[in-house]
Enzyme design. Structure first.
Site, short mmCIF file in Angstrom:
data_model
loop_
_atom_site.label_atom_id
_atom_site.label_comp_id
_atom_site.label_asym_id
_atom_site.label_seq_id
_atom_site.Cartn_x
_atom_site.Cartn_y
_atom_site.Cartn_z
N HIS B 44 -2.92 8.91 4.24
CA HIS B 44 -1.99 9.18 3.14
C HIS B 44 -2.36 10.45 2.38
O HIS B 44 -1.91 10.66 1.26
CB HIS B 44 -1.91 7.98 2.21
N ASP B 173 -8.20 -1.56 -2.59
CA ASP B 173 -6.89 -1.03 -2.15
C ASP B 173 -6.59 -1.75 -0.84
O ASP B 173 -7.09 -1.37 0.21
CB ASP B 173 -7.00 0.49 -1.95
N MET B 174 -5.79 -2.78 -0.93
CA MET B 174 -5.65 -3.73 0.17
C MET B 174 -4.21 -3.90 0.62
O MET B 174 -3.38 -4.46 -0.11
CB MET B 174 -6.20 -5.08 -0.34
#
Lengths: 336, 336
Positions: B44, B173-174
């Site tokens: 990202h 951050d899952m």
């Protein structure tokens, strides 16, 4: 063996009265335990009654304690549970979060020094029954290895979300381990294997053999590193927001399962930014898309969280609640 | 190949200016993309620049749009993102949640009609950098089968929590899938197998073969039924609170990855109920217990979420950010 819901509840209530709870406490707690069994969550329903009575007799749960307001700030409140009855502390705090959400749109209550809340989903269902979205979690003593560790170093820290819906609430009640120790035991006693690997054996290999996992206590976090990380962050967040004990300290203090733990309750007014009709229509549409998702097995049914619980509840309310005969006999004795 | 952070950021910024973003937008977005690559979240960061520019040119992202306040209620606000730049909409909304938390202890912002926020963790880091606990999630188009289904029917709906800490923030951050499609691709191209099963092959068997999963698009929810249920409930909650589109509608509208999705941002004042010193001491103690948990492998290190990210960041800030040469050449061309 099946027992009518009312019989189940009244028997549990008598056991709780004998344990020293007052009429109101016994009624409320018995309702929660009976409801959990009725919903199919046997591990935290009838099966937990004897242990709760034992904790009261040991002084690990203090029926005389009441939640004390320590601080209030805007949409948030902070309570000390004083090692009172976990179920009642949690109900009180979710109700306060709902009251705050009525005023502020969202409300949060942080609770420290509480005791086992039994089934976490109870408070998500409670919020949904009141017409609010509820989100809550607890920390617990270490019962699961953090990812990369071979010893229990984090709790399974259940995380629950309830969303009200006219055709049946959407309720997630998710512990961070793939399976509970209760599930391992039940599966082992039935001579079965787990459907998917649930932990590591003594040689460090993933296994579906429940007995091998019970030996090592290396239960698997759901999603490996993911459930491990989420469990740890939820633990820290609960301790931070409530100025309470983190899971490692709960473990070291060793005051019974979850004794002295922290919990966070958040309520949201689901209709603050659109009408109830619009929200219900959106949910109905989304549920329809769930039900129309192509099933793996022909004739299969894809469910949303809470859907099967509602079916189990309806069945057991009508036909009696399934009980283990040994456990039932034990609770009947406590009720004498 | 390694590129200095500043070179990376300036090059991405030029690409964004060429795509039609103004100076301020290009600077802010380039910083987020460069930071994501620098933190090791390549999927990202730089790797997403060309696709973002493509979305702007297709009109799927509108750089002229700004978040519009639709409603405010106590500690909560409601915005329409008007299909503006997802990164800037998300930054704005987390900042608003923080401002609300300053006033009310907790603050929530619900955002609808936004576009891809890139790396969800960015906003949890942002809250932690500002000294607040941040919690946020997004819904997305369907990319993962619900448990029991064989077709994509829910998004992987990332869920992020950031907790500020003086020695390094704790940041989870899952995404709700066990692996991302990016991870499958990278593993397949390297000719490797996944470390654990990541989905189902065409015969419906769990497999660690990334190519076999890419074919079926039956990626595995983290924790099987657990990640599936959490993903669905987060989807419904985001659509409900923001009066926006649920994931199935985002899928049907097909306006690019995450086009028209909903997000929820919640900020908590971590020091509202105890002093910063007390919170820092609790976190330091808990982190010490993580680091002292017996590792599986001798000499192993047990980490908390965010710890390895901080190490990767420090390394890449000092020694340049790793880039794929082909991707770097493509972005350099967009920057010409």
């Amino acid at each position: 063996m099946r027992v009518p819901f009312e019989t189940l509840k009244e028997t549990i209530k008598k056991a709780f009265l004998n344990a020293g709870l007052n009429e109101e406490q016994a009624e409320a707690c018995a309702t929660v335990h009976a409801q959990s069994s009725c919903d199919g969550v046997f591990s935290h329903g009838l099966n937990r009654v004897a242990r709760f009575c034992d904790y009261v007799s040991k002084g690990w749960v203090d029926p005389a304690a009441r939640p004390e307001l320590l601080h209030a700030r805007g949409a948030a409140e902070h309570y000390d549970g004083h090692m009172g009855i976990g179920v009642l502390n949690a109900q009180f705090c979710m109700d306060r979060a709902i009251a705050l959400a009525k005023e502020h749109g969202i409300g949060m209550v942080a609770l420290r020094n509480t005791t086992h809340w039994m089934r976490g989903g109870s408070y998500a269902w409670r919020a949904a029954d009141a017409g609010f979205m509820g989100l809550c979690w607890t920390n617990t003593e270490s019962c699961m290895p953090l990812w990369g560790s071979k010893e229990p170093s984090v709790g399974n820290n259940p995380f629950c979300i309830g969303i009200p819906h006219k055709d049946g609430h959407i309720v997630l009640d998710m512990a961070m381990s793939q399976y509970s120790y209760g599930k391992l035991q039940v599966t082992r006693l039935a001579g079965k294997q787990l459907p998917y690997p649930g932990g590591f054996d003594k040689d460090g290999n993933l296994t579906s053999d429940p007995g091998a996992i019970e030996q090592t206590m290396r239960i698997l976090p759901a999603g490996y590193w993911k459930g491990s990380g989420l469990a740890l962050v939820l633990d820290m967040a609960a301790a931070m927001l409530s100025a309470g004990k983190s899971g490692d300290v709960v473990t070291d203090d060793n005051l019974g399962s979850c004794g002295g733990c922290c919990q966070v309750f958040i309520a949201f007014d689901p209709y603050m930014f659109s009408s109830k009709d619009e929200v219900e229509a959106m949910l109905a549409h989304r549920i329809e898309s769930v039900h129309s998702a192509a099933p793996v097995r022909e004739g299969g049914h894809v469910s949303y969280p809470g859907e099967r619980t509602a079916k189990t509840r309806a069945d057991q309310q009508a036909n009696g609640v399934e009980v283990d005969e040994g456990v039932w006999a034990e609770v009947c004795k406590l009720a004498e």
